[in-house]
Design an enzyme around this catalytic site. Structure first.
Site, PDB file in Angstrom:
ATOM      1  N   SER A  65     -70.062 -60.580  44.634  1.00  0.00           N
ATOM      2  CA  SER A  65     -69.012 -61.785  44.342  1.00  0.00           C
ATOM      3  C   SER A  65     -67.738 -61.335  44.962  1.00  0.00           C
ATOM      4  O   SER A  65     -66.650 -62.240  44.791  1.00  0.00           O
ATOM      5  CB  SER A  65     -68.922 -61.731  42.818  1.00  0.00           C
ATOM      6  OG  SER A  65     -68.225 -60.632  42.171  1.00  0.00           O
ATOM      7  N   LYS A 102     -63.035 -58.508  39.317  1.00  0.00           N
ATOM      8  CA  LYS A 102     -62.684 -59.760  39.755  1.00  0.00           C
ATOM      9  C   LYS A 102     -61.203 -59.799  39.963  1.00  0.00           C
ATOM     10  O   LYS A 102     -60.558 -59.051  39.700  1.00  0.00           O
ATOM     11  CB  LYS A 102     -62.980 -60.905  38.615  1.00  0.00           C
ATOM     12  CG  LYS A 102     -64.643 -61.162  38.377  1.00  0.00           C
ATOM     13  CD  LYS A 102     -65.103 -61.635  39.558  1.00  0.00           C
ATOM     14  CE  LYS A 102     -66.668 -61.810  39.187  1.00  0.00           C
ATOM     15  NZ  LYS A 102     -67.357 -60.599  38.977  1.00  0.00           N
TER      16      LYS A 102
END
Lengths: 149, 424
Positions: A65, A102
């Site tokens: 990701s 993230k």
């Protein structure tokens, strides 16, 4: 476009785990080496990568990701827990009991964890059990196959 | 002022840093060999799992709800070092008392700034390491210890409690505190205090120090002074036994001979055992290390250490040697020219404070006494007739000497291939 590189110094490949202060030529026997005056401390990569040793941890990234910022599956993340997390930082977050990496961001007025790969949707933080674990300061990505970090 | 900083549920807290799923769960950490529960989260305490309880004695219905982990010495050792590092940033006087407790001196700091300082320190330890700590402050170590206990138990303190030795609040607290809750007052002396009509900490504080010295020892007299706020247990005394004992030496010449290393580790370990008995301590783990000469860039370099947990706290050189040998066996590499090796005894605890309930296999008093005599004789001979007059012979085959640790979590901070994994 060409890539410019400059040499920074020598890498100390034999550095012991302990850091000792340099006693600069104070103990002498016999004829002093004329090179002594030019001796400098060798470069230690850890000095460059780690600002707060007691608050710094290594973690292993797993997944795809964050490939947009250059974090690939299996990379070694250097994480500083003492840094104040700010919008735009790549952070380690504990979300519902799981550690995840993230970008800390906002969409509209609401906080989100934002992936850097369009295949992954932003994760809204509202209503989630979550906590910033630390701020990712560096990523070590190996380019030599079979060369592990 | 003196502060006692104590990590809350230290072993469990270390595990939670790298596995947040354990937050809010009943978590227990078991002793070496997975025998007894030696660390408990608040939730597992609530389920009635007692300290030192043998894991197999936990009711199966309760046990199913619990997460029981094997102890992860490498992780706890590293986290403890990090906590100490942060504390050292707040005062130059830090004395590590155990793996999860340190005494700090704030001599020379303005009294009115201390509460805020300690709060800042506590927040920083939590931020940098993820470990929650409690801080107790007072003018003596015994009162600091009591204050720490209150910081942990009473919500209003927010983790930092100050006890002024002569305040009404302190008096009220000591008046309801049983003497058994005082640091250094063991069960037997508590029973004897009771026969003198002394049951609470306040009664002890108000007793005549001289009188108590006659009935007990100088230690009890000091406790009275300490309860009055006089710091009279020297830090040197307090830090005994030292938390680590290190013995190492370079070889006269480089060697790749395994027998040389065996021999050296045996001698170093015996010496460390001697030091340990001298300060009346028990070790719970031993670290073995070997290394090559790092200045010989023409030769392959190698440096390795390994922590071997001991089956139960011990000062018996034979057991220490056995463990050290098992460690050496694991880290020894053929074809390497070694320059140095050594051992470090870790996680030392006090003979007096030895928690018998924690022993995986309690030794009989008789056997214990016999071992003690043997070791004392050994020390005496080596002291009077020179080092190594009597030495331990070859240990038995060590293959069987393997610890059980089926539920150990990864060594997140000390092994490259066991780092915590984050979803990215």
């Amino acid at each position: 476009m060409s890539l410019h590189l400059s040499v920074l110094g020598r890498v100390d490949t034999t550095s012991p785990p302990l850091k000792l202060p340099l006693a600069a030529g104070e103990v002498r026997t016999g004829f002093p080496s004329p090179a002594d005056d030019y001796l400098e401390a060798e470069l230690d990569l850890v000095d460059h990568l780690v600002q707060h040793p007691s608050a710094t941890y290594y973690l292993r990234a797993k997944g795809t990701s964050m490939t947009g910022v250059g974090i690939y599956d299996g990379d070694l993340l250097i994480v500083d827990r003492s840094l104040e997390p700010k919008l735009g930082h790549i952070v380690i977050m504990s979300v519902d009991g799981e550690l995840t990496c993230k970008k800390l961001g906002k969409i509209g007025n609401r906080p989100y964890l934002i992936a850097s790969n369009p295949e992954f949707r932003p994760i809204p933080l509202d209503g989630k059990e979550c906590q910033v674990w630390g701020v990712v300061t560096h990523n070590i990505h190996s380019l030599a196959p079979g060369f592990s970090v | 002022m003196i502060a006692l900083v104590d990590c809350n549920n230290f072993y469990v807290s270390c595990e939670r840093v790298f596995n947040p799923k354990l937050e809010g769960q009943p978590v227990g950490v078991m002793s070496n060999n997975d025998g007894c529960v030696v660390a408990r989260s608040a939730e597992i305490k609530q389920l009635g799992v007692a300290m030192g309880m043998p894991a197999h004695q936990i009711d199966p219905h309760i046990r199913r709800q619990c997460i029981l982990l094997s102890s992860n010495y490498a992780l706890y050792g590293d986290m403890s070092r990090r906590v100490t590092d942060v504390l050292s940033q707040h005062t130059p006087h830090v004395d590590v008392y155990s793996i999860d407790e340190s005494f700090l001196s704030f001599e020379g700091f303005a009294l009115e700034t201390l509460e805020e300082r300690c709060q800042a320190m506590r927040r920083q330890v939590h931020r940098d390491t993820g470990i929650p700590v409690s801080v107790g402050l007072s003018t003596s170590k015994t009162l600091a210890k009591i204050a720490n206990h209150r910081a942990k138990k009473e919500k209003g303190f927010d983790g930092v409690a100050i006890m002024e030795p002569n305040s009404d609040d302190t008096r009220a607290f000591l008046e309801q505190l049983p003497v058994t809750e005082i640091w250094g007052v063991a069960g037997r002396s508590a029973a004897r205090l009771r026969t003198l009509g002394i049951e609470t900490a306040w009664q002890l504080r108000e007793s005549s120090p001289k009188h108590l010295r006659k009935h007990f020892s100088v230690v009890m007299e000091r406790i009275v002074w300490e309860l009055r706020g006089d710091d009279c247990i020297p830090l040197d005394d307090m830090t005994q036994p030292k938390q680590q004992i290190m013995v190492s030496r370079s070889f006269g010449r480089l060697t790749s001979n395994k027998v040389d290393l065996h021999e050296a580790i045996r001698v170093h370990t015996s010496r460390a055992g001697e030091k340990l008995r001298k300060q009346q301590g028990l070790a719970q783990a031993i670290m073995v290390f070997v290394r090559t000469n790092r200045f010989r860039s023409d030769l392959p370099s190698y440096s390795k250490s390994l922590v071997v947990p001991l089956p139960h706290p011990t000062d018996d050189s034979r057991e220490l040697v056995k463990a050290a040998m098992a460690g050496l066996e694991r880290i020894f590499k053929e074809g390497i020219l070694y320059q140095k090796c050594g051992v470090m005894l870790m996680d030392l605890c006090d003979h007096d404070n030895e928690q018998l309930g924690l022993l995986a296999e309690p030794q009989s008093d008789e056997k214990r006494e016999r071992n003690k005599k043997l070791m004392a004789t050994l020390d005496k001979l080596n002291c009077e007739h020179g080092k190594n007059t009597v030495r331990l012979g070859m240990p038995r085959k060590i293959n069987s000497w393997e610890l059980r640790c089926e539920h150990r979590t990864p060594r997140y901070t000390t092994h490259w291939n066991e780092l915590a994994i984050v979803k990215s």
